[in-house]
Design a protein around this motif. Structure first.
Motif, mmCIF file in Angstrom:
data_model
loop_
_atom_site.group_PDB
_atom_site.id
_atom_site.type_symbol
_atom_site.label_atom_id
_atom_site.label_comp_id
_atom_site.label_asym_id
_atom_site.label_seq_id
_atom_site.Cartn_x
_atom_site.Cartn_y
_atom_site.Cartn_z
ATOM 1 N N ARG A 1 0.612 -1.086 0.085
ATOM 2 C CA ARG A 1 -0.032 0.084 0.161
ATOM 3 C C ARG A 1 0.906 1.308 -0.048
ATOM 4 O O ARG A 1 1.456 1.672 1.247
ATOM 5 C CB ARG A 1 -0.989 0.063 1.149
ATOM 6 C CG ARG A 1 -1.836 -1.031 1.183
ATOM 7 C CD ARG A 1 -2.844 -1.131 2.162
ATOM 8 N NE ARG A 1 -2.256 -1.153 3.593
ATOM 9 C CZ ARG A 1 -2.080 -2.084 4.195
ATOM 10 N NH1 ARG A 1 -2.460 -3.236 3.576
ATOM 11 N NH2 ARG A 1 -1.564 -2.278 5.516
ATOM 12 N N PRO A 2 1.074 1.735 -1.177
ATOM 13 C CA PRO A 2 1.778 2.949 -0.959
ATOM 14 C C PRO A 2 0.913 4.388 -0.934
ATOM 15 O O PRO A 2 -0.163 4.488 -1.415
ATOM 16 C CB PRO A 2 2.482 3.089 -2.595
ATOM 17 C CG PRO A 2 1.253 2.598 -3.524
ATOM 18 C CD PRO A 2 0.540 1.784 -2.435
ATOM 19 N N HIS A 3 1.684 5.450 -0.498
ATOM 20 C CA HIS A 3 1.103 6.752 -0.234
ATOM 21 C C HIS A 3 2.041 7.804 -0.523
ATOM 22 O O HIS A 3 2.949 8.091 0.316
ATOM 23 C CB HIS A 3 0.413 6.725 1.318
ATOM 24 C CG HIS A 3 -0.356 8.184 1.508
ATOM 25 N ND1 HIS A 3 -0.727 8.454 2.655
ATOM 26 C CD2 HIS A 3 -0.801 9.104 0.611
ATOM 27 C CE1 HIS A 3 -1.443 9.530 2.583
ATOM 28 N NE2 HIS A 3 -1.413 9.978 1.288
ATOM 29 N N ALA A 4 1.985 8.208 -1.782
ATOM 30 C CA ALA A 4 2.692 9.465 -2.072
ATOM 31 C C ALA A 4 2.222 10.770 -1.977
ATOM 32 O O ALA A 4 1.101 10.703 -1.705
ATOM 33 C CB ALA A 4 3.150 9.105 -3.652
ATOM 34 N N GLY A 5 2.953 11.737 -1.539
ATOM 35 C CA GLY A 5 2.569 13.175 -1.442
ATOM 36 C C GLY A 5 1.800 13.235 0.049
ATOM 37 O O GLY A 5 0.630 13.794 0.079
ATOM 38 N N CYS A 6 2.119 12.469 0.841
ATOM 39 C CA CYS A 6 1.230 12.062 2.119
ATOM 40 C C CYS A 6 0.799 13.372 2.962
ATOM 41 O O CYS A 6 0.082 13.631 3.807
ATOM 42 C CB CYS A 6 2.003 11.120 2.915
ATOM 43 S SG CYS A 6 3.822 11.690 3.781
#
Length: 245
Positions: A185-190
């Motif tokens: 599960r990726p979360h970019a620009g968090c």
């Protein structure tokens, strides 16, 4: 002496745990506070958490058990920790939590700003223009696989030269680039950067998050066995869309 607190902090929650008293009593108090939410356990699900242990000394098992409990029962995502005690700090680092001696403060961006151990980069503001790459130039390169249950969080661009297994979490304020299979599960620009991107040699994640946007993969995505070409996910027209790289 600290008092138990749960409050909003940055893009998630800060849980401040008393650094004195019996640990079982602290856990019971934390459970009571979490249960005060109107919708019970579903209220907290998906929130990112920083744990502030203060000067409390905890062994590896104590920290791991707390994180597993928060993640499994409440759906919370522990990503960082504040620990003045060396043993507690080492236990947090073993769990791949971003760890600080004291609670970091947010500095304003300046031309001569440089990252330090106890400070964080300034919050990245949402934008549809070209991303401010000067704020994200402290890229972290990991030359290893990220296994199931592990979490990696970085302030800047995150580059992983390896696979990200299912149930692993990778979080970055900038881009996330995986030179391998991305099943976790990726979360970019968090911290709100809508110009952030997710790039992978094989993009097989069940869910993608960029800034405040979430996109789920088709139900049969994980069952596919054919070789995939590299893909990039980014926000266009207000939604996360995936394109061939």
């Amino acid at each position: 002496m600290q008092e138990l607190e749960i409050k909003g902090w940055r893009n998630g929650l800060l849980i401040v745990l008393p650094d004195r008293g019996e640990w079982d009593e602290v856990r019971a108090s934390l459970e009571a506070r979490l249960n005060e939410a109107k919708d019970g356990r579903t209220f907290w699900r998906g929130a990112q958490v920083t744990l502030d242990f203060g000067a409390r000394a905890l062994a590896n098992e104590g920290v791991a058990e707390l994180c597993d409990w928060l993640r499994g029962l409440w759906g919370l995502i522990p990503l960082a920790a504040v620990a003045a005690d060396d043993q507690t700090r080492a236990a947090c680092e073993k769990l791949v939590l971003k760890t600080y001696d004291v609670l970091p403060t947010i500095q304003k961006a300046t031309a001569d700003w440089e990252p330090s151990k106890t400070t964080e980069p300034p919050t990245v503001r949402p934008t549809h223009a070209s991303p401010p790459r000067s704020e994200l130039n402290n890229a972290l390169y990991l030359f290893r696989n990220v296994r199931s249950g592990q979490r990696v969080e970085h302030s800047g661009n995150l580059v992983i030269c390896g696979d990200v297994s299912a149930d692993a979490e990778v979080v970055a304020t900038g881009d996330i680039i995986v030179v391998g299979k991305l099943r976790g599960r990726p979360h970019a620009g968090c911290q709100g950067d809508e110009s952030a991107r997710i790039v992978a040699s094989e993009l097989r994640a069940p869910q993608l998050r960029i800034a405040g946007k979430i996109a789920a993969a088709p139900p049969d995505e994980g069952l596919r066995t054919e070789k995939r070409s590299a893909e990039i996910a980014r926000i266009e027209n207000g939604e996360i869309q995936v394109f061939p790289l």
